[in-house]
Design an enzyme around this catalytic site. Structure first.
Site, short mmCIF file in Angstrom:
data_model
loop_
_atom_site.label_atom_id
_atom_site.label_comp_id
_atom_site.label_asym_id
_atom_site.label_seq_id
_atom_site.Cartn_x
_atom_site.Cartn_y
_atom_site.Cartn_z
CB THR A 118 -9.32 -16.83 10.25
OG1 THR A 118 -9.28 -15.44 10.48
CG2 THR A 118 -10.35 -17.27 11.08
CB CYS A 119 -6.36 -15.67 6.41
SG CYS A 119 -7.97 -15.33 5.57
CG ASN A 120 -8.06 -10.93 7.16
OD1 ASN A 120 -6.94 -10.46 7.00
ND2 ASN A 120 -9.20 -10.85 6.67
CD GLU A 178 -15.55 -13.59 6.37
OE1 GLU A 178 -15.85 -14.70 5.71
OE2 GLU A 178 -15.07 -13.46 7.64
N PRO A 179 -19.37 -15.13 4.86
CG PRO A 179 -19.71 -16.80 3.10
CD PRO A 179 -19.24 -15.39 3.27
N GLY A 184 -5.63 -13.76 -16.07
CA GLY A 184 -5.64 -12.65 -15.14
C GLY A 184 -6.09 -13.50 -13.79
#
Lengths: 465, 281
Positions: A58-60, A124-125, A201
């Site tokens: 995953t990204c982390n 977080e899901p 933004g």
């Protein structure tokens, strides 16, 4: 039979290190190669070290969940760790940034990951979905076998329990989500409301996406330079999302302002874009209909005084941040509760895993006793049915307590020793605890046979009674 | 005998509150069912044992109190279903329970025979219209109170929690205010006002007519009439402001609360301080 997890996450490694690992595992092809390479790792006798493997990226975090061959001592996991460090960084010294968990620790870790207790944002899901994808991929590659199948199903189960029984995922922690939730507190039919987005933004973009996801159809975007707004819409939103978006000229927006119910502000302006004097007359034109202003820019773009006007609700980034902080605290408190659930689930899994060791011993013991009885009794009893009945019921009676003892001892730390002792005691050499490649299949077969036999015996005993 | 029956729904409403205390989602459902059960029993009592038409002397004032409790619950259930705001039952139920208990304890009151004789229908319509109007205003009052508290929470940004409803039990969602949205509360308030105002207007006119018949003079500055007219004026102003100028939100809610307090005043005024002016002996 040992479970080993090697991996790195936001807790153990820097972002560039995580990046270089996940880059090498980006495509399915590369993950397949990596899986095959790991499965090919051999010990000094040339036997494969790893039996099953699931690769999670995953990204982390990047994590490799493995089940080792029965002859591979779990403590030898550092060989694999070393190999992984070399594979990704070409440098075995990098192995420090990888963490390694074995057996119970590994099971607990995986359950925590699945329940999103180990994530950067607790609760977080996404992680559960990512884990499911990783598992399915491993199944597709036939890299996951009996042990990991059971482990992953248990992990999904555990994640579900944590989600429903604790409030880990109950309170949202993102600014965009909070903005939508706040609007729901003010407006009744949110879908029909008109939204104006001032600026381009990043945080505003996410919030707009959230509004679209919720079903809002009238979203207007404006910026000092219209081209920038157009480019922003072009670059940041999908085709379906663009249908709900309209770009209006900056000179027009003030005229249209009374029509909007929600105004989102995320510009780079140094000064207030919306001032008290701008909004005060507006609310009369709006016939006192509520107006919700969200200011997610730094420095602030909406005059905080505006919140004092009746029926106008202004939230700036700090207000929303404070609410999210609260929710973070709630989540962390709940995580403690959740860890207890994880511990229980992990223990259940470990008990199941340990009981696998005992099954072959029990079967061979039963067979041995049966053989003895068979030879002795066939001298005295002619009728085969009657003989079988007696043999079965005698075996059950004799072996009831030893069986319980074996099962119990198998889940203890010195279980292997007691199993060895029993084998030596009854001379059960036909079964080897360090079984060959197809060991588990054999065990499975044996276990099935054992269960069938037991059920059969029970009915027979009932019949006799 | 009938009076004892009132205690059954009253007890159910009070009991349902103990159910509500735990935070379980499933138990909350039981709470709602209990409230509905209470309402059904109330309706059964009303339709099976009631005989409002056969008004005799002395009048059982408790029947009107019971009727008030029933119509209050009826309106709350209707609004609850129509606007999908079951939580107002939570706030209405105690009011209804109090009404029922008052109905149980209230003494028999005599209405002057003059009125009963000749103006029975008008008297009945007067009572029923006023009670329906008052019940609607009572609902508006409660909704306004919720609005005022909730609005203050949002304005001050204190104790404001954002929760994910799917994973939170309903009672908790209600406590945290997740289910209330200001616009809906304001709408309900407006609806109550719009429907209730004609009832109360006709009711007051009939009251004045009855009073004229009683005292043989049309306009006398009787305290009860002054109170009713002040109440009527508050609601009239509120309705006018809302319709013409789009008055909304907090101010409207505060006016609703004040109006309802006046109703309570004028009712207790007429019953306890000046019973004779209200045609009671």
């Amino acid at each position: 039979m040992d479970i080993l997890i090697i991996g790195l996450s936001h807790k153990s490694a820097e972002i560039h290190e995580r990046e270089s690992v996940s880059k090498k595992l980006l495509s399915l092809e590369s993950r397949k190669d990596f899986t095959n390479e790991l499965l090919a790792v051999k010990d000094e006798f040339g036997r494969p070290f790893i039996k099953e493997i699931v690769v999670l990226t995953t990204c982390n975090r990047s994590e490799f969940i493995m089940s080792l061959s029965s002859w591979a001592p779990g403590k030898g996991g550092h060989v694999v760790k070393n190999y992984v460090a070399k594979y990704f960084f070409g440098d075995a010294a990098k192995e420090d940034i990888f963490y390694m968990y074995l057996n119970e620790g590994a099971v607990k870790h995986l359950f925590c990951v699945a329940s999103s207790l180990d994530s950067m944002i607790v609760g977080e899901p996404q992680i559960l979905g990512q884990l499911k994808v990783a598992y399915n991929e491993a199944c597709g590659l036939k890299a996951s076998g009996q042990l990991l199948n059971k482990l992953f199903h248990k992990a999904f189960n555990c994640a579900k329990t944590v989600r429903t029984e604790t409030k880990v995922a109950a309170s949202p922690v993102s600014v965009s989500y909070a903005a939508v939730e706040l609007s729901k507190k003010i407006f009744n039919v949110l879908e029909e409301k008109k939204v104006l987005f001032l600026g381009t933004g990043e945080m505003g973009k996410l919030t707009v996406k959230h509004f679209i996801k919720y079903g809002l159809k009238n979203i207007y975007i404006t910026n000092r330079t219209k081209e920038k707004a157009l480019r922003f819409v072009e670059e940041s939103f999908g085709v379906a999302e663009k249908e709900q978006l309209n770009v209006i000229d900056f000179s027009e927006y003030y005229k249209l302002l009374p029509n909007f119910d929600i105004v989102l502000c995320s510009t780079g302006s140094e000064d207030y874009v919306l001032k008290y004097e701008d909004i005060k007359p507006l609310i009369k034109i709006r016939k006192q209909r509520p107006l919700f202003l969200i200011d997610i820019s730094m420095p602030r773009n909406i005059d905080p005084e505006i919140n004092k006007i009746p029926n106008v609700y202004l939230f700036d980034i700090d207000d929303i941040g404070r609410m999210i902080e609260n929710n973070m605290e709630i989540r962390n408190q709940e995580a403690e509760e959740a860890k207890k659930l994880v511990d229980i689930a992990a223990k259940e899994f470990m008990d199941w895993k340990e009981s696998l060791n005992a099954v072959p011993v029990i079967i061979s013991l039963r067979n041995k006793i049966k053989d003895i009885l068979e030879t002795e009794l066939s001298m005295h009893i002619g009728d085969k049915n009657e003989k079988d009945l007696i043999i079965n019921s005698l075996t059950n009676k004799i072996l009831h307590e030893p069986t319980m003892l074996i099962k119990k001892s198998s889940s203890e730390t010195d279980g292997v020793n007691s199993l060895k002792a029993i084998k030596a005691l009854f001379n059960l050499d036909s079964i080897d605890l360090t079984e060959d490649e197809n060991g588990i299949e054999k065990e499975n077969e044996a276990a099935r046979k054992y269960r069938l036999e037991a059920a059969d015996n029970k009915t027979k005993i009932k019949l006799v009674k | 005998m009938l009076k004892e029956l009132y205690l059954i729904p009253a007890f159910i409403y009070i009991f349902s509150y103990f159910i509500f205390l735990p935070k379980e989602k499933k138990i909350y459902k039981i709470f709602i069912y209990l409230i509905y059960a209470g309402f059904v029993i109330q309706s059964l009592i009303f339709f099976l044992f009631f005989d409002i038409k056969g008004l005799t002397v002395p009048v059982h004032i408790d029947r009107f109190v019971f009727f008030n409790a029933w119509i209050l619950m009826f309106i709350a259930v209707l609004f609850g279903i129509f606007y999908k705001v079951e939580y107002i039952l939570l706030f209405i139920a105690p009011l209804v329970a109090i009404n029922l208990i008052i109905g149980f304890f209230v003494p028999h009151v005599l209405i002057k025979p003059v009125i009963i004789g000749a103006y029975k229908t008008i008297l009945l319509t007067h009572i029923i219209l006023i009670l329906i109007g008052d019940s609607l205003f009572a609902l508006a009052f409660i909704v306004s109170l919720i609005y005022i508290f909730q609005e203050r929470k949002i304005k001050n940004k204190k104790n404001l929690k954002i929760l994910n409803l799917e994973s939170v039990s309903l009672p908790e969602a209600i406590r945290s205010g997740r289910r209330y949205n200001l616009e809906l509360l304001d709408n309900i308030n407006y609806q109550c006002l719009k429907i209730g105002f004609p009832f109360i207007t006709v009711g007051i006119v009939m009251g004045i007519y009855l009073s004229a018949a009683l005292f043989k003079i049309v306009i006398v500055a009787k305290p009860i009439e002054i109170m009713s007219l002040i109440t009527w004026l508050i609601y009239a102003v509120l309705l006018h402001e809302r319709m013409a100028k789009g008055l909304r939100g907090k101010k409207a809610a505060i006016l609703s609360v004040i109006g309802f307090l006046f109703i309570i005043f004028s009712l207790s005024f007429s019953f306890y301080l000046f019973p004779s002016f209200h045609g009671l002996e």
